[in-house]
Write a protein that holds these residues in place. Sequence first.
Motif, PDB file in Angstrom:
ATOM      1  N   PRO A   5     164.260  77.111  45.339  1.00  0.00           N
ATOM      2  CA  PRO A   5     163.114  77.348  46.223  1.00  0.00           C
ATOM      3  C   PRO A   5     163.605  77.705  47.638  1.00  0.00           C
ATOM      4  O   PRO A   5     164.643  77.212  48.074  1.00  0.00           O
ATOM      5  CB  PRO A   5     162.384  75.996  46.223  1.00  0.00           C
ATOM      6  CG  PRO A   5     162.767  75.373  44.924  1.00  0.00           C
ATOM      7  CD  PRO A   5     164.175  75.807  44.673  1.00  0.00           C
ATOM      8  N   CYS A  22     159.871  65.650  44.357  1.00  0.00           N
ATOM      9  CA  CYS A  22     160.898  66.361  43.574  1.00  0.00           C
ATOM     10  C   CYS A  22     161.643  65.389  42.664  1.00  0.00           C
ATOM     11  O   CYS A  22     162.250  64.436  43.128  1.00  0.00           O
ATOM     12  CB  CYS A  22     161.892  67.064  44.495  1.00  0.00           C
ATOM     13  SG  CYS A  22     163.191  67.890  43.570  1.00  0.00           S
ATOM     14  N   CYS A  42     166.864  71.349  39.268  1.00  0.00           N
ATOM     15  CA  CYS A  42     165.568  71.947  39.620  1.00  0.00           C
ATOM     16  C   CYS A  42     165.060  72.745  38.432  1.00  0.00           C
ATOM     17  O   CYS A  42     165.692  73.707  38.008  1.00  0.00           O
ATOM     18  CB  CYS A  42     165.726  72.850  40.847  1.00  0.00           C
ATOM     19  SG  CYS A  42     164.259  73.865  41.128  1.00  0.00           S
ATOM     20  N   ASP A  43     163.921  72.316  37.889  1.00  0.00           N
ATOM     21  CA  ASP A  43     163.369  73.012  36.712  1.00  0.00           C
ATOM     22  C   ASP A  43     162.233  73.967  37.095  1.00  0.00           C
ATOM     23  O   ASP A  43     161.496  74.412  36.252  1.00  0.00           O
ATOM     24  CB  ASP A  43     162.881  71.989  35.675  1.00  0.00           C
ATOM     25  CG  ASP A  43     161.759  71.127  36.224  1.00  0.00           C
ATOM     26  OD1 ASP A  43     161.377  71.295  37.405  1.00  0.00           O
ATOM     27  OD2 ASP A  43     161.261  70.273  35.468  1.00  0.00           O
ATOM     28  N   CYS A  45     159.494  73.332  38.732  1.00  0.00           N
ATOM     29  CA  CYS A  45     158.169  72.759  38.459  1.00  0.00           C
ATOM     30  C   CYS A  45     157.169  73.213  39.524  1.00  0.00           C
ATOM     31  O   CYS A  45     155.972  73.151  39.317  1.00  0.00           O
ATOM     32  CB  CYS A  45     158.251  71.232  38.422  1.00  0.00           C
ATOM     33  SG  CYS A  45     158.643  70.491  40.024  1.00  0.00           S
ATOM     34  N   ASP A  47     156.299  71.755  42.172  1.00  0.00           N
ATOM     35  CA  ASP A  47     155.547  70.671  42.826  1.00  0.00           C
ATOM     36  C   ASP A  47     155.791  70.660  44.338  1.00  0.00           C
ATOM     37  O   ASP A  47     154.888  70.349  45.114  1.00  0.00           O
ATOM     38  CB  ASP A  47     155.944  69.299  42.247  1.00  0.00           C
ATOM     39  CG  ASP A  47     155.260  69.029  40.918  1.00  0.00           C
ATOM     40  OD1 ASP A  47     154.400  69.841  40.514  1.00  0.00           O
ATOM     41  OD2 ASP A  47     155.588  68.012  40.276  1.00  0.00           O
TER      42      ASP A  47
END
Lengths: 65, 246
Positions: A5, A22, A42-43, A45, A47
């Motif tokens: 990100p 996270c 880090c998938d 997601c 969020d």
Amino acid sequence: MIAMPVIDQGKCDGCGLCINVCRGDAVAMVGRTVAAVETGNCDWCTDCEAVCRTGAISCSYEIIG
Amino acid sequence: MAVQIESLKSIPYFSGLNPAELEAIRKYVFEKTAARDEVILLEGDTSDALYFVVSGVVKVFKTSAEGKEQIIRIVRPGESFNDVSVFDGAPNPTSAQAMGPVVISGITRNDLQNVLRDYPQVALNVNKVLAGQVRELMALVEDLSFKHVVNRVAKILLENAGNGAGSPPRLTQREMAAMAGTAREIIGRSLKALEQAHAIRLDRNRIMITDRETLREMAMMAPQARGRARPVGSAAGTTRDEGQQL
Ligand code: SF4
Ligand code: SF4
């Protein structure tokens, strides 16, 4: 290098909500703002992007036709 | 756990109260913690407390009969949840779950009634908070029921897909929401629906179009977007320029 990100330091107010949500420990406070950390967990997601109220985090998708 | 007066100050329910009033209200407010993923409230259950997020983030969501989740609100520090059932006494209309470790404070229905009776300013604040939540929900209802967001997202993906040359175009869910004139919360669900229709495949930070024909058929059903600006941090989580067309 794995995509992470992107954080706009100029918009980040250091509230820490992204760190709180996270589950990959992939965002961390560096000084007064946060930075993405390549932990391999880090998938995407997204969020962190969802909870950031200043719009400082971008989890962008490459769109491949 | 006793609640700090500082955390009461940032709660819209208690804005406009002086330190002595906040101190008096403090005795009614309890504090507790929840671990990541802990379900704080379950849809359909009864609960008799109003909650405020002190630190961390709570998601409020509904689950369909097929198990699909729709996020209704993301509740950040200072904001409240379970407002509806604490006032009408009916079962929880939504579930609430901690997105990370959270600290929440709460006040029971009976204690809240006492506070409302003794401090009319709080009743005025309640009106404002509830009106804001109704406004957000009305926008979400419109998105969910009338706007064919899945079709619009299909169109956005087709229009923005790279052809393999150079670096591929990139869009965040927030940007897709702005382009579709909808809430960010609805984009994730739309992408999943497109994946279930085998039109795309999600691969971490990549959206691969796997069936262009299906995606095109879905895109053709997309109505024109109507303009509606939404505040950042609302259920929309994004702001869209008025009049922007897809
Ligand atoms: S949630 Fe947003 S503003 Fe808060 S620390 Fe993270 S990037 Fe910065
Ligand atoms: S996308 Fe998910 S796992 Fe990756 S940094 Fe953001 S919150 Fe963490």
